[in-house]
Scaffold this active site. Structure first.
Site, short mmCIF file in Angstrom:
data_model
loop_
_atom_site.label_atom_id
_atom_site.label_comp_id
_atom_site.label_asym_id
_atom_site.label_seq_id
_atom_site.Cartn_x
_atom_site.Cartn_y
_atom_site.Cartn_z
N LYS A 129 10.28 -19.20 -50.87
CA LYS A 129 9.78 -18.08 -51.38
C LYS A 129 10.87 -17.15 -51.79
CE LYS A 129 6.37 -17.43 -47.75
NZ LYS A 129 5.77 -16.41 -46.92
N TYR A 140 -3.32 -17.39 -52.05
CA TYR A 140 -3.55 -16.60 -50.52
C TYR A 140 -4.96 -16.05 -50.38
CZ TYR A 140 1.38 -17.53 -49.33
OH TYR A 140 2.62 -17.98 -49.02
N ARG A 191 6.18 -27.86 -40.48
CA ARG A 191 5.84 -26.54 -39.88
C ARG A 191 6.79 -26.55 -38.72
NH1 ARG A 191 1.99 -23.77 -41.38
NH2 ARG A 191 1.48 -22.62 -39.39
N THR A 240 6.11 -18.13 -37.95
CA THR A 240 5.91 -17.41 -39.09
C THR A 240 6.80 -16.04 -39.01
OG1 THR A 240 3.60 -17.94 -39.05
CG2 THR A 240 4.47 -15.94 -40.57
N ASN A 295 9.86 -14.33 -45.45
CA ASN A 295 10.03 -15.38 -44.30
C ASN A 295 10.42 -16.75 -44.81
OD1 ASN A 295 7.50 -16.17 -45.27
ND2 ASN A 295 6.64 -16.27 -43.11
N HIS A 297 7.05 -21.24 -47.09
CA HIS A 297 5.65 -21.40 -46.85
C HIS A 297 5.28 -22.96 -46.55
CE1 HIS A 297 1.13 -21.71 -46.74
NE2 HIS A 297 1.17 -22.42 -47.58
N GLU A 354 -3.57 -27.23 -51.45
CA GLU A 354 -2.41 -26.44 -52.16
C GLU A 354 -1.63 -27.40 -53.01
OE1 GLU A 354 -1.96 -23.51 -48.39
OE2 GLU A 354 -0.20 -24.87 -48.66
P1 CMP Z 1 2.69 -17.90 -45.06
O1 CMP Z 1 2.94 -19.11 -44.14
O2 CMP Z 1 3.34 -18.03 -46.43
O3 CMP Z 1 1.18 -17.58 -45.03
C1 CMP Z 1 0.83 -16.27 -45.04
C2 CMP Z 1 2.00 -15.12 -45.18
O4 CMP Z 1 1.64 -13.69 -44.93
C3 CMP Z 1 2.86 -15.28 -43.90
O5 CMP Z 1 3.61 -16.90 -44.43
C4 CMP Z 1 3.91 -14.22 -43.89
O6 CMP Z 1 4.69 -14.40 -44.73
C5 CMP Z 1 2.85 -13.13 -44.45
N1 CMP Z 1 2.42 -12.32 -43.34
C6 CMP Z 1 2.68 -10.72 -43.27
N2 CMP Z 1 2.31 -10.23 -42.01
C7 CMP Z 1 1.66 -11.37 -41.49
C8 CMP Z 1 1.09 -11.37 -40.21
N3 CMP Z 1 0.79 -10.31 -39.31
N4 CMP Z 1 0.54 -12.52 -39.97
C9 CMP Z 1 0.52 -14.01 -40.54
N5 CMP Z 1 1.13 -13.78 -41.72
C10 CMP Z 1 1.84 -12.68 -42.43
#
Ligand code: CMP
Length: 137
Positions: free
Chosen positions: A9, A49, A85, A91, A112, A115, A126
């Site tokens: 990211k 998304y 993962r 996450t 974070n 992904h 994806e």
């Molecule tokens: P990702 O695995 O890219 O999938 C969706 C993204 O939404 C997740 O990582 C986070 O970076 C972001 N996100 C922000 N807030 C939340 C939340 N409360 N729960 C899950 N994903 C979140």
């Protein structure tokens, strides 16, 4: 053999840790079957998304994902979806196990670092979102 989609990211790209993150994959038997650095458009991020479109964090997520370039990759290996993962960690980096990518390189649940597809079915969708068949080898 499985394939899964990984995205480095904008936060991790800006920090200059692309190579360090790729090393985690290659050191753990996940081969880079395809890779490119791209700037997502708002439409790209909204479509990718779309599953989260009703979640309160959707707008911030889209804005974050278009805030700079990302690196998208197809990772290939045994149990690639689960392995990726495991290497990423939770996450929320505050909950991520020591030694995981998010524990080491992520700052917040929004920024974070990476992904990864959460199922084989989603991985197929994806991967097809970003790569044509001839780009994967
Ligand atoms: P990702 O695995 O890219 O999938 C969706 C993204 O939404 C997740 O990582 C986070 O970076 C972001 N996100 C922000 N807030 C939340 C939340 N409360 N729960 C899950 N994903 C979140």
């Amino acid at each position: 053999m499985e394939q899964t989609l990984s995205i480095i990211k904008p936060d991790a790209v800006k920090k200059g840790v692309i190579g360090k993150i790729i090393d985690r994959f290659e050191s753990n038997n996940l081969r880079i079957a395809a890779i490119k650095k791209i700037q997502l458009t708002q439409c790209d991020a909204q479509s990718f998304y779309a599953i989260h479109k009703d979640r309160p964090f959707f707008k911030d997520l889209v804005e974050f994902m278009i805030s700079g370039p990302v690196v998208v990759m197809v990772l290939e290996g045994q149990n690639a979806v689960a392995k990726n993962r495991e290497l990423m960690g939770a996450t929320n980096p505050k909950e991520a196990a020591t030694g995981t990518i998010r524990a080491d390189f992520a700052d917040s649940i929004d920024a974070n670092a990476v992904h990864g597809s959460d199922s084989l079915e989603n991985a197929k969708n994806e991967i097809a979102f970003f790569f044509g068949t001839r780009e994967i080898c």
